[in-house]
Design a protein around this motif. Structure first.
Motif: not given
Length: 118
Positions: A6-7, A10, A13-14, A44, A48, A52, A108
């Motif tokens: 998911l990380m 993310y 998806i965003v 975002f 995140g 995370f 990130y």
């Protein structure tokens, strides 16, 4: 393992959601074409990073991130004052926020790489 996947997904998806929102609500037309996807995407990514980094590494990256961003603001301010001999807040904030996007994205991605290598 689900949190790691998911990380990694993310940002994608965003980004897709923001493209859809910008197209559907015509946000660029409402703001006279000044608001762009990276301007909103940065917020975002910061969110995140906080979520995370807290879940995966049990420490928060946000204090270090804020230190880097503050240092960037000081360097840009000194460049404006010493090199250009003038300070325009609009140009400064725009440049600072766009550079913040790139720094946030790099941090990130480094967080994702560190998470999957451990």
């Amino acid at each position: 393992m689900f949190i790691k996947v998911l990380m990694a997904l993310y940002p994608l998806i965003v980004f897709i959601a923001l493209v859809f929102i910008f197209k559907f609500f015509r946000l660029r037309h409402l703001t006279n074409r000044k608001l762009k996807i990276p301007d909103v995407f940065t917020i975002f990514l910061i969110l995140g990073m906080q979520i995370f980094s807290k879940n995966v590494t049990s420490i928060s990256i946000i204090p270090y991130y804020l230190l880097i961003i503050s240092g960037l603001a000081l360097v840009l301010l000194l460049l404006d004052l010493l090199y250009y001999k003038q300070f325009t807040y609009r140009r400064f904030l725009k440049l600072w926020w766009r550079l913040t996007f790139f720094i946030t994205l790099i941090i990130y991605l480094i967080l994702i790489v560190i998470t999957f290598t451990h």
